[in-house]
Design an enzyme around this catalytic site. Structure first.
Site, PDB file in Angstrom:
ATOM      1  N   ASP A  61       0.256  -9.875  12.587  1.00  5.64           N
ATOM      2  CA  ASP A  61       1.084  -8.784  12.085  1.00  5.64           C
ATOM      3  C   ASP A  61       1.534  -9.208  10.693  1.00  5.64           C
ATOM      4  O   ASP A  61       2.352 -10.119  10.553  1.00  5.64           O
ATOM      5  CB  ASP A  61       2.280  -8.563  13.007  1.00  5.64           C
ATOM      6  CG  ASP A  61       3.239  -7.487  12.494  1.00  5.64           C
ATOM      7  OD1 ASP A  61       3.059  -6.990  11.353  1.00  5.64           O
ATOM      8  OD2 ASP A  61       4.181  -7.138  13.235  1.00  5.64           O
ATOM      9  N   SER A 139      -3.405   0.808  -4.977  1.00  3.52           N
ATOM     10  CA  SER A 139      -4.033   2.129  -4.890  1.00  3.52           C
ATOM     11  C   SER A 139      -3.843   2.849  -6.212  1.00  3.52           C
ATOM     12  O   SER A 139      -2.887   2.580  -6.954  1.00  3.52           O
ATOM     13  CB  SER A 139      -3.397   2.950  -3.763  1.00  3.52           C
ATOM     14  OG  SER A 139      -3.816   4.295  -3.813  1.00  3.52           O
ATOM     15  N   TYR A 152       3.681   6.220   0.728  1.00  2.00           N
ATOM     16  CA  TYR A 152       2.494   5.418   0.476  1.00  2.00           C
ATOM     17  C   TYR A 152       2.413   5.047  -1.006  1.00  2.00           C
ATOM     18  O   TYR A 152       2.202   3.878  -1.354  1.00  2.00           O
ATOM     19  CB  TYR A 152       1.244   6.191   0.893  1.00  2.00           C
ATOM     20  CG  TYR A 152      -0.049   5.462   0.614  1.00  2.00           C
ATOM     21  CD1 TYR A 152      -0.479   4.443   1.460  1.00  2.00           C
ATOM     22  CD2 TYR A 152      -0.839   5.780  -0.485  1.00  2.00           C
ATOM     23  CE1 TYR A 152      -1.669   3.759   1.207  1.00  2.00           C
ATOM     24  CE2 TYR A 152      -2.024   5.110  -0.742  1.00  2.00           C
ATOM     25  CZ  TYR A 152      -2.433   4.099   0.111  1.00  2.00           C
ATOM     26  OH  TYR A 152      -3.601   3.421  -0.151  1.00  2.00           O
ATOM     27  N   LYS A 156       2.720   1.238  -2.603  1.00  2.00           N
ATOM     28  CA  LYS A 156       1.642   0.666  -3.402  1.00  2.00           C
ATOM     29  C   LYS A 156       2.105   0.395  -4.839  1.00  2.00           C
ATOM     30  O   LYS A 156       1.605  -0.522  -5.500  1.00  2.00           O
ATOM     31  CB  LYS A 156       0.434   1.594  -3.399  1.00  2.00           C
ATOM     32  CG  LYS A 156      -0.281   1.652  -2.049  1.00  2.00           C
ATOM     33  CD  LYS A 156      -0.837   0.288  -1.642  1.00  2.00           C
ATOM     34  CE  LYS A 156      -1.750   0.363  -0.444  1.00  2.00           C
ATOM     35  NZ  LYS A 156      -2.349  -0.944  -0.105  1.00  2.00           N
TER      36      LYS A 156
END
Length: 252
Positions: A61, A139, A152, A156
């Site tokens: 994890d 990203s 998200y 990023k």
């Protein structure tokens, strides 16, 4: 191409599928020994076994500090060193500024950003001994506005900023550790495929079909990561490498 990875030890997170698996293949092909980690234990072990003796798998994890200690402790004991760290593990979940829940915000930051902090901080202890390379998979969403992917994009963006700071820190401390981020746009992975509406084939949107399309293959990202991991990239530090088929520069 020889990427000067012979006898290098690499750790790749989120390696059971998608970009992480493609990166593992690329590093092994360049001569590295790779430790793959993921929560997909059955798939990860099967992929590692298929790749042979130069690869082993560990369940992990990435947002758990204890798991980082366990994995890195095993690498120290069995390999004696770490040369390359690829922080790749991430999750994708849509939501705008009006629809994103606080729980989703925390979840995406925990998996996508906290994991990179832990990897860089704990991995550096081993990397700085002989030098090495950290590659953080960010990203294009970190650089451009994606209105339907608030959490998200923000997570990023944290990865991109963290990469620059880690690179600057290592340079100031005169560690021979480089830290760079790669910024894919659309990559055909199980994670991104799941985001397409039913009945829509993402293969129709690849650059193979049309150079104006945005989707590429995991191997396209893996090739860039393998280069950044290699000694050929020894003068490249703190960059944001876009892997987006020119999507970002034509977004106006």
């Amino acid at each position: 191409m020889n990427h000067s990875m012979d006898n290098k030890i690499a750790l790749v997170t989120g390696a059971a599928s998608g970009v992480g698996l493609a990166v593992t293949h690329a590093l092994v092909a360049a001569g590295a020994r790779v430790i793959m980690t993921d929560l997909q234990e059955a798939r990860g072990r099967a992929e590692a076994e298929a790749l042979g003796a130069s690869v082993r798998f560990m369940t992990m994890d990435v947002a758990d500090p204890d798991d980082w200690d366990s994995v890195l402790g095993s690498i120290r004991e069995q390999e004696g060193r770490l040369d390359v760290l690829v922080n790749n593990a991430a999750i994708l979940k849509p939501g705008s500024i009006e629809t994103t829940s606080y729980d989703d915000w925390k979840l995406l930051h925990r998996i996508n950003a906290d994991s990179v902090f832990l990897g860089c901080q704990k991995g550096l202890e081993m990397l700085k001994v002989q030098g090495g390379s950290i590659i953080n998979v960010s990203s294009i969403a970190a650089l451009a506005g994606r209105p339907d992917y608030l959490a998200y994009s923000a997570s990023k963006g944290s990865v991109a900023a963290m990469t620059r700071v880690v690179a600057a820190h290592c340079r100031r401390e005169k560690y021979r550790v480089r830290c760079n981020s790669v910024h894919p746009d659309g990559v055909l992975t199980p994670m991104t495929r799941a985001s397409y509406p039913e009945g829509i084939d993402p293969n129709n949107f690849t650059i193979d079909k049309d150079p104006m399309n945005r989707m590429c293959q995991p191997e396209d990202v893996a090739a860039a990561v393998a280069f950044l991991a290699s000694d050929e990239a020894r003068a490249i530090n703190g960059i944001e490498l876009r892997i987006d088929s020119g999507q970002f520069i034509m977004s106006i």
